[in-house]
Design an enzyme around this catalytic site. Structure first.
Site, PDB file in Angstrom:
ATOM      1  N   THR B 207       0.829  -1.216   0.000  1.00 16.73           N
ATOM      2  CA  THR B 207       0.000   0.000   0.000  1.00 16.73           C
ATOM      3  C   THR B 207       0.861   1.263   0.000  1.00 16.73           C
ATOM      4  OG1 THR B 207      -0.148  -0.093   2.400  1.00 16.73           O
ATOM      5  CG2 THR B 207      -1.946  -1.097   1.167  1.00 16.73           C
ATOM      6  N   ASP B 265      -3.416  -1.787  12.328  1.00 17.13           N
ATOM      7  CA  ASP B 265      -1.980  -1.730  12.507  1.00 17.13           C
ATOM      8  C   ASP B 265      -1.711  -2.167  13.942  1.00 17.13           C
ATOM      9  OD1 ASP B 265       0.353  -1.339  11.280  1.00 17.13           O
ATOM     10  OD2 ASP B 265       0.210   0.839  11.148  1.00 17.13           O
TER      11      ASP B 265
END
Lengths: 511, 511
Positions: B207, B265
């Site tokens: 990403t 995350d």
């Protein structure tokens, strides 16, 4: 064709509650791989838009380089025809995913958070992964009762809401997990015959072998338009319809499609799911059936009591009169498991057939009696006797026949599927356990609910004495592959426990 | 054709880390809808099997009623040819999902649980929904440090492990989030020129706008077979290769494909992911770079210190010598963002070009110096000077050229994409902030990393004075659609903060 558009193509692939877009790898306009890593794209056509997960295609028979394909679900959400010119954008991540991430962090969410999450889910802006993230983050003990209230309210607001313009609209709901538990098909005719309004809408089975809608469909049409539904309810004081045509708490169905395959069973989701659906259906008075047993969803009485408090807390704050009945969930109810076999059991009870399953009859009378006592004119404690009188007098059967005629009668044929295997006892004794989960799975593999005449028919129930070789139950199937799957599972574990009388009497739960 | 088999067909659809099977709705053998609600099926051929999510198809051009289609990923996992006879079964739910559900319940998992979960994931037995459930359940603060150790070990065991047969195998890794941070391409030639073994394998961007593998690919081949890799490392003491050909901790890549789109995350996942990959690559000595800044992954110094302790705890128990460097993450490193522009910056530093970006040079020398001090013959504190000497003397450039030749040189062209837009300052002042996340996103929309010459080139960095109309950065794109997406984002928020000198000096983090 403008130089930043593709032609819309409907791809005849049913992707089951997830929007998928198909882009050819050689598409000259957009870089397919670039989009794919980001997971979602936004497809725009004539001012409307849809979000979809991207699959990259290398076969022009599926999609051409100048086309944008959409799976059936995604295509249906766009008000557009094939060949329409579409543009593609990077999908902005749903802003409500921030709230999901805060929940993962252990924060408490407020009403606004839940509302924005359900708005995004109902607009198909969540992928299945994102729905799974929400379900896990709010699963198990991660929602306090205020958050359950917020979630219920948000799910309720995600769809339409019915209004029956009466002060007392009765309903019942079971939290599920018990095969054969078709009490609604008895409660509705009894309560409606008493004159109370009971507009019952039910779901089809998702992971169980039969839902009330699947079973009622053996006898009558259940896909009714909202207008038909209202007319029938006005005329007959009740109905037994499928709830899917009305857009009631639609976010619930979308979450269930992820929750079930994951095997996540969270109390918060259950409370919000049931109460939002019932409130959307316009119910004012509701009985919740919580079966308890070693293979039921709720295994301990103390868990049932805790769950009852949660239902009561949310219901009181959303202005619905709710009562909980804790019932015997130690085994399937009735004999049949599967739409046709369960419809047969129901009709036997309505016809006062001496062979009718006694447990289905008793449980239905208890539930109907409690609902009848919602009637201000009924003296406390008289409900059961009134319900029994309505059943024994034939008025319940007459009401059921009236409902069948009103909804549209279907030709009834109670012959089960041709493929049949008898499962027998391999020792002498007393039936001391029947595994609800295993029996549902066997019936399901045999083809129920899709194959309406498939399923399992129980010949022995808890407490029955058996000799070696006695038939415990029969498996019925339509397709050889299904028949094999079901037989294999029953051979591995037939779901029955045979023991002695004493073991039966020392069961930890008694009713 | 036997009466319970279907013919296998490869469907040219790339479903990106999820196995999908395609069955025609009219398939006479299996009831497609029956399978679909259960979410997953098992496809068997010649003793091998694969699990897949089911899509139901209504178009015989995609799959015929007597065929079973598999997406490219799923087909590749079966050692079978098109037309092979396959049977289909209901997929048993992965037993390790029980452990995931226990984790959702708040229980602590043990080594065996993590091992069975990673085994199931690597065997493609988890759907993306199930992976999302695992990631959320273990996300954020839900893993204690022992569980991180178990997870790291389980991920390590999921794949192959390299052995370099030397006592000191150096490596470095940055936790990510800072565009342009291509220090590996400087550290490796410097450290290898010193004579230490540094067989660096890197990922491609997922990403982010560029990974080290994408950037090195501007100069040389990076898809090396394990045999080529070993030969080059033996000869040159280092390499800069893509890590994807070696099967190192493969479960990591599969989890990342779900984690990134969800925007989750988690520290536990990060520690396990990085350390399992490095241990699998055979590293014995490792520097971890943790950038700190207001738009970096780690925003506060105390968080960086806590993360350092976690890395140290797990590394100490898995016998890898690990040191953490906390670095300046307040802005992108170097000037270019995107594979070609970043390769240009790297070559400028190696060539001791006076215009080379000073921050990239300094940071790389610090990292290389710390690694060189792993050498028992180097006196503590001398690493930086040795690294600088290797760079200034041209030995680092010579080593880089040797690596390029050994891996296979590619023709180098440092002309960026033709479509270019300059983004200018709208007021006078000093650059007081550059948003890492926003700059990465603009470069990504412009086409990086897939379009290697696309990206962003920064002309102003923190502390630079600007006048109104001065060019802050240039956006380069290959495709008009990409160009438009990137321009729109930059118009919405150009990622730069302009203020006065004082604001710059009161920044909460100083280096």
């Amino acid at each position: 064709m403008s130089n930043d558009t593709l032609q819309l193509r409907r791809i005849a692939i049913d992707t089951y509650h997830e929007n998928v877009a198909y882009l050819h790898r050689e598409c000259g306009l957009y870089r397919a791989e670039g989009f794919q890593a980001l997971s979602k794209i936004q497809v725009n056509v004539n001012g409307s838009k849809v979000l979809a997960v991207l699959n990259v295609v290398d076969d022009t028979a599926i999609v051409q380089p100048n086309e944008l394909g959409l799976s059936e679900q995604a295509f249906a959400q766009l008000n557009a025809t094939e060949g329409s010119l579409v543009t593609v954008d990077h999908a902005e991540p749903s802003t409500s995913m921030d709230a999901v991430r805060r929940k993962i962090n252990g924060e408490r969410l407020d009403q606004e958070d839940f509302t924005s999450i359900t708005n995004d889910i109902v607009a198909a802006r969540y992928s299945k992964m994102e729905m799974a993230a929400f379900l896990v983050a709010t699963g198990q003990n991660n929602l306090d009762r205020d958050e359950m209230l917020y979630l219920t309210r948000a799910m309720l607001q995600s769809g339409d809401r019915m209004d029956w313009h009466e002060a007392l609209v009765a309903d019942k709901h079971c939290i599920g997990g018990i095969p054969g538990n078709r009490t609604s098909m008895l409660v509705v005719p009894i309560v409606a015959a008493h004159g109370m309004l009971i507009p019952k809408t039910s779901s089809r089975a998702i992971t169980s072998p039969a839902g009330t809608a699947d079973t009622m469909e053996m006898l009558a049409e259940v896909n009714l338009t909202p207008a038909q539904l209202h007319n029938i309810v006005r005329q007959e004081r009740g109905c037994l319809a499928w709830g899917g045509t009305a857009k009631l708490a639609p976010v619930d169905d979308m979450l269930i499609s992820v929750e079930r395959p994951l095997g996540i069973d969270s109390q918060g989701q259950m409370v919000a799911s049931i109460l939002s659906k019932k409130l959307a259906a316009g119910s004012t008075h509701l009985i919740i059936d919580i079966p308890v047993g070693p293979t039921a969803k709720v295994r301990q009485m103390r868990q049932a009591l805790a769950l009852r408090k949660l239902f009561e807390f949310v219901a009181d704050r959303l202005n619905i009169h709710l009562e909980v009945m804790i019932t015997d969930g130690r085994q399937p109810v009735g004999r049949g498991i599967g739409p046709m076999l369960e419809a047969r059991d129901v009709m036997q009870v309505l016809q006062n057939d001496p062979d009718a399953p006694a447990d289905l009859r008793q449980k239905s009378l208890h539930l109907a009696g409690r609902i009848i006592e919602f009637d201000p004119d009924v003296r406390g404690g008289q409900g059961y006797a009134i319900a029994r009188d309505i059943l024994e007098s034939g008025r319940a059967l007459a009401k059921m026949n009236a409902l069948i005629q009103a909804q549209g009668a279907r030709s009834i044929d109670f012959h089960p599927s041709a493929l049949c295997q008898e499962i027998t006892a391999d020792s002498e004794g007393v039936v001391i356990a029947i595994d609800n989960f295993q029996m549902a799975k066997i019936a399901r593999l045999a083809g129920a609910p899709m194959m309406k005449k498939a399923g399992v028919d129980l010949l022995k129930k808890l407490g029955n004495s058996v000799k070696k070789g006695d038939v415990l139950y029969r498996i019925y199937a339509e397709f050889p592959a299904d028949f094999k799957f079901a037989q294999q599972l029953a051979a591995h574990n037939n779901g029955y426990g045979i023991g002695n009388e004493e073991q039966m009497l020392t069961s930890p739960i008694t009713f």
